[in-house]
Design a protein around this motif. Structure first.
Motif, PDB file in Angstrom:
ATOM      1  N   ILE A 295       0.847  -1.187   0.000  1.00 26.16           N
ATOM      2  CA  ILE A 295       0.000   0.000   0.000  1.00 26.16           C
ATOM      3  C   ILE A 295       0.882   1.237   0.000  1.00 26.16           C
ATOM      4  CG2 ILE A 295      -1.750   1.271   1.286  1.00 26.16           C
ATOM      5  CD1 ILE A 295      -2.687  -1.389   2.434  1.00 26.16           C
ATOM      6  N   PRO A 296       0.668   2.181  -0.918  1.00 25.93           N
ATOM      7  CA  PRO A 296       1.482   3.410  -0.930  1.00 25.93           C
ATOM      8  C   PRO A 296       1.333   4.176   0.383  1.00 25.93           C
ATOM      9  CG  PRO A 296       0.233   3.204  -2.965  1.00 25.93           C
ATOM     10  CD  PRO A 296      -0.299   2.161  -2.029  1.00 25.93           C
ATOM     11  N   GLY A 297       2.446   4.515   0.984  1.00 31.68           N
ATOM     12  CA  GLY A 297       2.410   5.265   2.231  1.00 31.68           C
ATOM     13  C   GLY A 297       3.169   4.550   3.328  1.00 31.68           C
ATOM     14  N   ASP A 298       3.258   5.207   4.486  1.00 34.95           N
ATOM     15  CA  ASP A 298       3.965   4.636   5.625  1.00 34.95           C
ATOM     16  C   ASP A 298       3.505   5.349   6.877  1.00 34.95           C
ATOM     17  OD1 ASP A 298       5.764   2.812   6.758  1.00 34.95           O
ATOM     18  OD2 ASP A 298       7.185   3.156   5.132  1.00 34.95           O
ATOM     19  N   THR A 299       3.877   4.821   8.039  1.00 38.29           N
ATOM     20  CA  THR A 299       3.491   5.417   9.307  1.00 38.29           C
ATOM     21  C   THR A 299       4.703   5.507  10.225  1.00 38.29           C
ATOM     22  OG1 THR A 299       2.983   3.345  10.462  1.00 38.29           O
ATOM     23  CG2 THR A 299       1.245   4.264   9.071  1.00 38.29           C
ATOM     24  N   ASP A 300       4.502   6.161  11.369  1.00 30.59           N
ATOM     25  CA  ASP A 300       5.581   6.306  12.345  1.00 30.59           C
ATOM     26  C   ASP A 300       6.038   4.969  12.925  1.00 30.59           C
ATOM     27  OD1 ASP A 300       5.929   9.129  12.341  1.00 30.59           O
ATOM     28  OD2 ASP A 300       4.042   9.345  13.413  1.00 30.59           O
TER      29      ASP A 300
END
Length: 900
Positions: A295-300
């Motif tokens: 999935i395009p994106g990322d988190t902390d």
């Protein structure tokens, strides 16, 4: 009229089909209620003091998203949000009792590092971003005690008020700390809001709560997540509490509520085990982590658990309401009721469980433990929730045993069925029939995907635009489920006379019985091998087919007993097979339905892919996913119900239904105010020196398969303003090259066929006294080896709300002063040469100074792009001409080129 001349077999088949339709319809209604939290009653303002209240939490979201508004870096709203948060925490500290120790810090973080984002290698340099922290502990705690970190960011992406992403996170963190208080009137000088009464409610909880955390709890209000995780990077690299963190929970949003899913967990199985034991409304499955990377994106989560720490933790994300994610529609009214209530109840219980765990270790203790731990301690567990009611959890070591048992049963079953009464030839023939049954079942599952994909492609060949189902997800199921069912039963139709290898007379069994047996054990073998292969591949989603195996085996036993009891296979014996499978089917519809709805909502931002195939991408993806889900949900029933459905009349009925649904779908418009079309508008200003404009334009792009031609066709006032005629074609206007979108790289990699239209320059000169400028501030140094070092100073000029500046450097670059003097891997932007990209962001407008080192005398070329959130009046007017079902993300980009 031949269609209505039905045989008795056809009538029975239609009875089975309609009974299944009713069953799946009722299950789908239950699933809808579950994934949209309709079973959870949000608590109001007057909720008991010891309970989390969604209504009180939403008041904080309202302040952040409405009263304060946009909280992007460079905008005044971000500073106001920080003040709002800090003020509440200060009041809390003043009211703390003698049994609690509360520490509050407002920190500014600065740093520089390299990272891979969306598959692209970039460098990031940042300074003076704000984080706010609160540490709650008992008065007896030590500074080195292992602590639990809860992280949520309060900044927002450009153009979004950020109620879901992530005002809901910050509001939730408040309520976790403070729960409930009695309403009072209270005002702060800098802002007066309807939620002022909740400020004392939050403070009152700390004072009145009887719970004193046995280990410290750190709340990180993260001020720079949308700028590629800068706030969490700053905490992990500079803050004094970083080494005390023994576990963390990252709270995120990819929508406005619904499923609050554990999307990532680790390292090891301990975090998910704690969640399994403590979550009140468990929403987690180990398959989510298998797909998260796609999935395009990322988190902390990445910063805490992977890149800059090995801290055990959880990544918990709102996943529904994706229509509004990163849009201007992300408002308080769009928050799904019950979502924050479930999140708050879960997190408060989870926080208590982590602080009471004996496995909570600080960084030093964790290093010692891992040096002596077994490798199995770091393996991911297998887990899944059942309608948020309970969570099934087992370790990977147990999974190896559990997931291997069905394969052993499949391999041993011919022996149990045929020996000792039959010889080796009979045994071999039985294996052959089982393998044929496996082939039949696998081909049906594959065709359940191929058929809807084919139908989708054929339909698009006759349609003017795609994604007709986008604003009406039910339409996608109506379009693709019938043709997927045709694919499932197609192998049974083609091979109705199952070619048995066994001698029917020798076994004293009917041919029908042996065919049913071969088809069932073939399906059983297919699911068994798939389950084990999934586990061997190191993935965590094998539970989905393992659950089928757990229920399908006893269902078959009951079916065989019923056939013997009734003397033949009938609707009653078929019912005896279906009913025991209902719990399994309910889970398949639950997980599969959620997956399909989530992906449908995300199709509005999958990217504008190059023609001619890009036009088909969203429809093909949705058709394929619904085909997979249909095969998963109906496949286990096929060994028994397949013979009832594989009649010409039912196939004809399904074909007619598919054609009708596909034809009717073309009458639906893809978008609405509840499912907006995303359009990117960039006011691009090409400058030279500090006050010279070379060119100005409006650059447009979209992030789904319906191109800009569709946009301008349905936005006639915009077309008129830009002097676009009705014969607009891509080859008749200027296309906007990828280099012009450098300010939002690598997001710009999702764009295809962007367009460029001329813009006036008068109001630009009125608004800006001077433009960004890159210049040398001291003479370059040339070494004896021929390399040279160039010292540069970068000024932002009179720009008002700078979000980010991007440097794209080409030439013989060998080193620089960013990212600990380490260059990232080179990137290629558009048709340009390989280059090095660095993003600069700062909460203040001070000039940047840095150096670049070239390995030769060849010139270094630096393309500069500065993204300013401030809009000129003409740009605001143009934005306002778009229809209300379009979301227009708008910004100003200053681009310039230098050689040194």
């Amino acid at each position: 009229m031949a269609f209505f001349k039905l045989t008795s077999g056809d009538i029975t088949g239609f009875k089975v089909l309609f009974a299944l339709a009713i069953m799946y319809g009722l299950i789908s209604y239950i699933v809808h209620s579950a994934i949209y939290m309709e079973f959870i009653k949000p608590l109001g303002i007057d909720a008991p003091l010891d309970r989390f209240s969604e209504a009180r939490a939403i008041e904080h979201v309202r302040v952040l998203s409405e009263d304060i508004g946009g909280r992007q870096e460079g905008s005044p709203g971000l500073r106001k949000a920080a003040e709002y948060i800090k003020a509440q925490l200060d009041v809390t500290k003043e009211r703390a009792g003698s049994n609690l120790r509360i520490e509050i810090e407002e920190t500014t973080v600065t740093g520089s590092f390299n990272m891979i984002f969306l598959g692209h290698s970039i460098s990031l340099a940042y300074r003076n971003h704000t984080n706010i922290l609160m540490r709650i502990s008992s008065v007896d705690s030590q500074d080195t005690d292992a602590s639990v970190l809860l992280n949520g960011h309060f900044d927002t992406p450009p153009g979004s008020p950020g109620a879901g992403d992530c005002g809901s996170c910050v509001g939730g963190l408040y309520m976790l700390m403070f729960q409930d208080v009695i309403a009072y009137n209270f005002e702060l000088d800098f802002i007066a809001t309807p939620s002022a009464a909740s400020l004392l409610e939050l403070a009152r909880l700390t004072v009145d709560s009887d719970w004193v955390p046995p280990k410290p709890v750190i709340f990180l209000f993260n001020g720079a997540e949308e700028l590629f995780l800068l706030g969490s990077h700053g905490f992990m690299t500079t803050h004094k509490w970083r080494d005390t963190v023994g576990a963390f929970v990252d709270i995120e949003a990819s929508g406005t509520g619904g499923f609050d899913l554990v999307c990532q967990s680790g390292p090891g199985s301990w975090p998910s085990s704690v969640y399994a034991q403590s979550a009140i409304y468990p929403m987690a499955n180990s398959a989510a982590q298998d797909f998260f990377g796609a999935i395009p994106g990322d988190t902390d989560y990445r910063m805490f658990s992977k890149d800059y720490g090995d801290i055990p933790g959880l990544d918990i994300i709102f996943l529904l309401g994706g229509y509004f994610y990163h849009t201007s529609f992300d408002t308080v009214e769009r928050l799904l009721p019950g979502s924050m209530q479930a999140r708050g109840d879960n997190l408060f219980s989870l926080m208590k469980a982590f602080t009471n765990s004996s496995k909570l270790l600080n960084a030093q203790e964790r290093a010692i433990f891992r040096a002596s731990a077994n490798e199995s301690d770091n393996q991911q567990a297998i887990f899944f929730d059942y309608y948020s009611r309970f969570l099934v959890f087992y370790s990977r070591k147990q999974a190896i045993l559990f997931h291997s048992i069905p394969v052993a049963i499949f391999l041993l079953m011919p022996l149990l069925l045929r020996l000792p009464s039959c010889g080796l030839i009979c045994l071999f023939n039985t294996y052959c029939d089982f393998l044929k049954g496996m082939l039949y079942h696998a081909s049906g599952i594959i065709l359940a995907v191929v058929f809807p994909v084919t139908f989708a492609i054929l339909r698009l060949l006759f349609c003017g635009h795609s994604m007709h189902w986008f604003a009406n997800p039910c339409l996608a199921f109506m379009m693709f489920i019938p043709c997927s069912l045709i694919g499932l039963i197609f192998p049974i139709i083609c091979w109705r006379c199952f070619p048995l290898s066994q001698d029917v007379s020798a076994l004293a069994s009917s041919k029908e019985e042996l065919v049913d047996e071969a088809r069932f054990w073939g399906a059983f073998g297919f699911y068994s091998l798939f389950t084990l292969a999934y586990l061997v591949a190191g993935l965590g989603g094998g539970f989905a087919t393992f659950l089928i195996l757990v229920f399908i085996f006893p269902a078959w036993m009951i079916f065989r007993l019923s056939v013997k009891s009734f003397g033949h296979q009938s609707l009653r014996s078929t019912t005896c097979y279906v009913v025991p499978l209902i719990p399994c089917i309910m889970y398949s519809v639950y997980f599969g339905g959620f997956l399909a709805v989530f992906l449908i909502e995300k199709m509005g931002m999958t990217g504008s892919h190059p023609p001619p195939y890009g036009y088909f991408v969203p429809d093909v993806i949705v058709a394929a996913i619904i085909g997979v889900v249909t095969g998963w949900c109906v496949g286990p029933l096929l060994p028994v119900i397949g013979k009832w459905l594989a009649t010409p009349s039912i196939v004809q009925f399904l074909v007619h239904g598919s054609v009708l649904a596909l034809a009717l779908s073309s009458q639906f418009f893809p978008y609405s105010t509840d499912a907006p079309k995303r359009v990117i508008l960039q006011h691009t200003i090409e400058t030279a020196d500090v006050d010279q404009i070379l060119d100005a334009s409006y650059d447009f792009s979209v992030v789904d398969s319906n191109s800009l031609l569709f946009v301008f066709k349905h936005a006639p006032e915009v077309a008129k303003e830009l002097y676009i005629n009705s014969e607009l074609k891509f080859d008749t206007v200027n296309q906007s090259q990828h280099e012009r979108w450098m300010g939002i790289f690598p997001i710009s990699s999702l764009f295809s066929r962007s367009l460029k239209f001329p813009a006036k320059t008068e109001d630009i000169l009125e608004q800006y006294q001077n433009f960004p400028l890159l210049s040398t501030y001291q003479p370059q140094i040339i070494s004896t080896g021929g390399s040279r070092r160039v010292y540069l100073e970068f000024s932002l000029g009179s720009l008002k709300e700078v979000w980010v500046a991007v440097l794209n450097i080409t030439g013989p670059l060998s080193n620089w002063s960013f990212a600990n003097y380490m260059l990232p891997a080179p990137e290629k932007v558009g048709n340009g040469p390989p280059s090095y990209i660095c993003r600069l962001s700062s909460a203040h407008h001070e000039n940047w100074t840095f150096w670049l080192e070239a390995s030769s005398s060849e010139a270094l070329r630096i393309d500069v792009s500065v993204m300013d959130l401030y809009l000129t009046e003409s740009t605001k007017r143009l934005k306002g001409l778009f229809p209300n079902w379009m979301d227009i993300t708008t910004f100003t980009s200053f681009i310039s080129t230098y050689t040194f």
